[in-house]
Design an enzyme around this catalytic site. Structure first.
Site, PDB file in Angstrom:
ATOM      1  N   GLY A 354      45.358  41.698  40.342  1.00 58.84           N
ATOM      2  CA  GLY A 354      44.140  40.958  40.650  1.00 58.84           C
ATOM      3  C   GLY A 354      43.575  41.376  41.989  1.00 58.84           C
ATOM      4  O   GLY A 354      44.141  42.200  42.699  1.00 58.84           O
ATOM      5  N   GLN A 355      42.431  40.801  42.344  1.00 59.24           N
ATOM      6  CA  GLN A 355      41.728  41.145  43.571  1.00 59.24           C
ATOM      7  C   GLN A 355      41.426  39.874  44.341  1.00 59.24           C
ATOM      8  O   GLN A 355      40.873  38.928  43.797  1.00 59.24           O
ATOM      9  CB  GLN A 355      40.410  41.866  43.255  1.00 59.24           C
ATOM     10  N   GLY A 356      41.803  39.846  45.598  1.00 57.33           N
ATOM     11  CA  GLY A 356      41.542  38.681  46.427  1.00 57.33           C
ATOM     12  C   GLY A 356      40.557  38.989  47.528  1.00 57.33           C
ATOM     13  O   GLY A 356      39.994  40.079  47.607  1.00 57.33           O
ATOM     14  N   GLY A 357      40.342  38.023  48.409  1.00 62.72           N
ATOM     15  CA  GLY A 357      39.360  38.181  49.463  1.00 62.72           C
ATOM     16  C   GLY A 357      39.690  39.286  50.451  1.00 62.72           C
ATOM     17  O   GLY A 357      38.807  39.868  51.054  1.00 62.72           O
ATOM     18  N   GLY A 359      42.074  41.893  49.707  1.00 64.64           N
ATOM     19  CA  GLY A 359      42.667  43.080  49.120  1.00 64.64           C
ATOM     20  C   GLY A 359      43.291  42.810  47.769  1.00 64.64           C
ATOM     21  O   GLY A 359      43.416  41.666  47.336  1.00 64.64           O
ATOM     22  N   VAL A 361      46.293  42.987  44.639  1.00 67.47           N
ATOM     23  CA  VAL A 361      47.717  42.732  44.463  1.00 67.47           C
ATOM     24  C   VAL A 361      48.188  43.553  43.267  1.00 67.47           C
ATOM     25  O   VAL A 361      47.519  43.610  42.237  1.00 67.47           O
ATOM     26  CB  VAL A 361      47.989  41.229  44.216  1.00 67.47           C
ATOM     27  N   LYS A 375      51.155  42.646  47.818  1.00 73.77           N
ATOM     28  CA  LYS A 375      49.827  42.348  48.351  1.00 73.77           C
ATOM     29  C   LYS A 375      49.449  43.444  49.336  1.00 73.77           C
ATOM     30  O   LYS A 375      50.167  43.720  50.288  1.00 73.77           O
ATOM     31  CB  LYS A 375      49.804  40.999  49.055  1.00 73.77           C
ATOM     32  N   ASP A 472      45.324  25.976  52.368  1.00 77.97           N
ATOM     33  CA  ASP A 472      44.642  26.631  51.244  1.00 77.97           C
ATOM     34  C   ASP A 472      45.357  26.348  49.929  1.00 77.97           C
ATOM     35  O   ASP A 472      45.514  27.246  49.099  1.00 77.97           O
ATOM     36  CB  ASP A 472      44.540  28.132  51.486  1.00 77.97           C
TER      37      ASP A 472
END
Length: 657
Positions: A354-357, A359, A361, A375, A472
């Site tokens: 997946g893609q996070g804020g 970078g 994973v 990550k 968070d």
């Protein structure tokens, strides 16, 4: 000072070596003509940022891919150096290619350049992990063989053998060299693919390249085929061992005088380039020694002492933190970058979870077969650097069955990576909000998930050696193991509190709207009660199977919290029960959980219970509960979809105030 005879001998040796190089006037390019980016656009900025960072990665990797920026301006990039060249040569080649690709393909949204020893490609579309056999280029040395049919058969046999080797053996790094006898000579062959491909796709690309040889290079004693995803070459000398091309006089057809003149000019130019590169190498080595003496791996600019606000601890002994040992300490192993590249197939897109804020994973498999989630911080993210350091320092001190385990980390040049245990059932949001997957969460399992999350937060607030505010908590940051047990992840935004500290204030609001407590979203105030609010939102989402953000366009209420409050006061709370658990869910248990959830999301932080009280209320068979007060009906902006949701490891979404 080098005297004249020595300089003359040096130049002769250099010219002798360079005379074996094929001067086919690289670079070659293939530029998209269908669409161009606008000057000064976000896409151009992302492209410039990513190209300037590639040469540093080329000093470590022979094949490397990365994406940069957010849609619709994401830039996908990959480079490949020939595996037999040195790291320094690879770095120099990619630095040149990064400049050439902008000159040769100005404003193209998709382009590829082939240099003598490397190739570089970028696109606005995600091509990573996908084989592409279009746009091949073939080159030969224009000397003909006396028996072309027999020679072609031997060449094909060698190249197909090498192709079978790389397509059936994942340990080859998609690179193979070999030789085959031909009369009194030896044919030397090389095949290589970009390492974002699977082994089988590598085979497809190479077989397509082999089939192109009769078209471009029939009867030639040596040739190479340049493809987007692979490369092959054969010669009658060991080019990959540094052996120069045999000095056999020949005159390419139609190029007699011009070709010789061009070759002489090329040799002179290449000699000057060789001297320049030699000077650069001396400068680079001296600079590297200076950097090592000043701070080891932290010479690239990350300073742990620059981050730290009220309530945060600072890792003082930062020089020891990033050393290349098998273990930094008994608590947290250090993984070298090459190990993680192999584990993720060089961060192949097919391994991306997946893609996070900050970078992507990736899923990885270590040499012992252990599955991990990695990550990877985006290059150039200053805020992300702080989060990386914060997460390592925090999780190093935390041990609880409902917290995700950090297995190790890697700091290498500009790369920052965290290695976690791999949790195969992904994030809670991926299961809970998928109509097909949600049935896996029975009522009993949902109760277990809620209880596990509550105990994990309680550990952070009261039972660990530190008092930690997560800041968070959300469904995408709850991961599920093999038995669907919850584990809290992503401590990049977490903060440590002193024992006597009640709340803190920040001017930078980070986290995810919809889960934020109102005092934090509006005033920057956070405390343990901020996490209690987020937990309350999570609890209500779990028992109802509905997103808090899903009510944004609803006629019922602006949020799940407001809707739940209205139904509670009307005595119709059971209408919120997820229909999928209606047959197995005792009504009294549902009402208790909804009651506890509403207590946690009360507007006034002072009215919310502590997590120790929450755990007791959830455990009690017949708890005595206070009447909840009204929750905030709208907290900041509620978004429809969390952009940072990751299948197996979530990275925090940072949204503006």
């Amino acid at each position: 000072m080098v005297d004249s005879p020595k300089l003359f001998i040096l130049l002769l040796c250099t010219i002798s070596f360079l005379s074996g190089v094929s001067f086919a006037d690289p670079p070659y390019q293939n530029c998209s003509t269908s669409s161009n980016y606008t000057k000064g656009s976000s896409f151009q900025n992302n492209l410039n940022n990513i190209l300037t960072s590639l040469s540093s990665h080329a000093s470590i990797f022979k094949s490397y891919n990365v994406s940069y920026g957010k849609n619709p301006d994401t830039v996908y990039t990959i480079f490949m150096c020939l595996d037999y060249v040195s790291n320094q040569t690879c770095q120099d080649c990619i630095a040149t290619a990064s400049q050439d690709i902008l000159k040769l393909c100005p404003q193209a949204e998709e382009a590829i350049v082939w240099e003598e020893q490397c190739q570089l490609q970028y696109s606005s579309k995600n091509f990573l992990g996908k084989v592409d056999v279009t746009g091949k280029l073939g080159f030969d040395n224009q000397q003909n063989i006396s028996e072309p049919t027999k020679f072609e058969s031997e060449v094909n046999g060698l190249l197909y053998s090498l192709t079978d080797k790389v397509s059936s053996n994942v340990s080859t790094n998609l690179y193979a060299i070999g030789e085959a006898p031909f009369e009194e000579k030896t044919i030397y062959g090389l095949v290589q693919c970009t390492r974002d491909l699977s082994a089988s796709d590598c085979g497809i690309c190479l077989k397509s390249a082999i089939s192109y040889l009769p078209v471009c290079c029939y009867s030639s004693i040596g040739a190479r085929v340049l493809s987007r995803s692979c490369y092959l070459r054969f010669e009658l000398y060991a080019f990959y061992n540094g052996e120069p091309e045999p000095n056999v006089p020949f005159t390419p057809s139609g190029k007699s005088a011009t070709s010789k003149t061009g070759m002489i000019i090329g040799i002179i130019a290449a000699t000057g380039l060789a001297i320049a590169i030699l000077s650069f190498c001396v400068y680079f080595l001296r600079k590297k020694r200076t950097q090592k003496s000043k701070g080891g791996i932290y010479s690239h600019g990350i300073d742990l002492l620059t981050f730290g606000q009220r309530g945060e601890t600072v890792f003082q002994n930062h020089q020891n933190f990033g050393r290349r040992n098998d273990k930094i300490s008994e608590d947290l192993p250090y993984f070298d970058l090459e190990t993680l590249c192999v584990a993720t197939k060089n961060f192949s897109d097919s391994n991306k979870l997946g893609q996070g804020g900050f970078g992507p994973v990736y899923k990885g498999v270590l040499s012992d077969g252990q599955e991990v989630a990695i990550k990877r911080l985006l290059t150039g993210s200053e805020q992300g650097s702080e989060e990386f350091i914060n997460e390592v320092l925090l999780i190093l001190k935390l041990q609880h069955k409902n917290l995700v385990r950090l297995l190790g980390f890697c700091l290498d040049a500009e790369e920052m990576l965290l290695v976690y245990e791999f949790l195969p059932n992904g994030s809670l949001d991926a299961v809970l909000f998928d109509p097909r997957q949600r049935a896996r969460l029975s009522w009993i399992k949902r109760v277990d998930v809620i209880g596990g999350i509550a105990r994990g937060i309680l550990y952070l607030h009261e039972d660990s050696r530190l008092k930690i505010i997560h800041r968070d908590l959300k469904a995408s940051n709850i991961l599920l193991d093999y038995d669907m047990n919850p584990k809290i992840s992503d401590f990049g935004l977490a903060r440590i509190f002193a024992e006597a500290e009640g709340e803190a204030n920040t001017a930078t609001i980070v986290g995810t709207y919809g889960y934020m407590a109102p005092e934090y979203a509006m005033e920057g105030l956070y405390s343990i009660k901020s996490d209690v609010f987020s937990f309350g939102v999570l609890l209500l989402e779990i028992i109802t199977g509905r997103r808090n953000a899903g009510f944004y366009h609803s006629k019922h209420a602006p949020s799940l919290l407001a809707y739940a409050w209205n139904l509670w006061n009307e005595g119709n709370a059971l209408e919120l029960m997820d229909p999928l658990v209606a047959d197995s869910c005792p009504e009294d248990q549902f009402l208790v959980h909804m009651h506890v959830g509403l207590l946690c999301v009360q507007e006034d932080a002072c009215d919310r219970p502590t997590m120790s009280s929450v755990v007791l209320m959830l455990k009690s068979q017949s708890p005595t509960l206070a009447q909840p007060q009204r929750p905030p009906f709208c907290v900041g902006r509620i978004i429809d979809n969390e952009q940072s949701s990751v299948n197996n490891l979530a990275i925090s979404d940072i949204l503006p105030q």
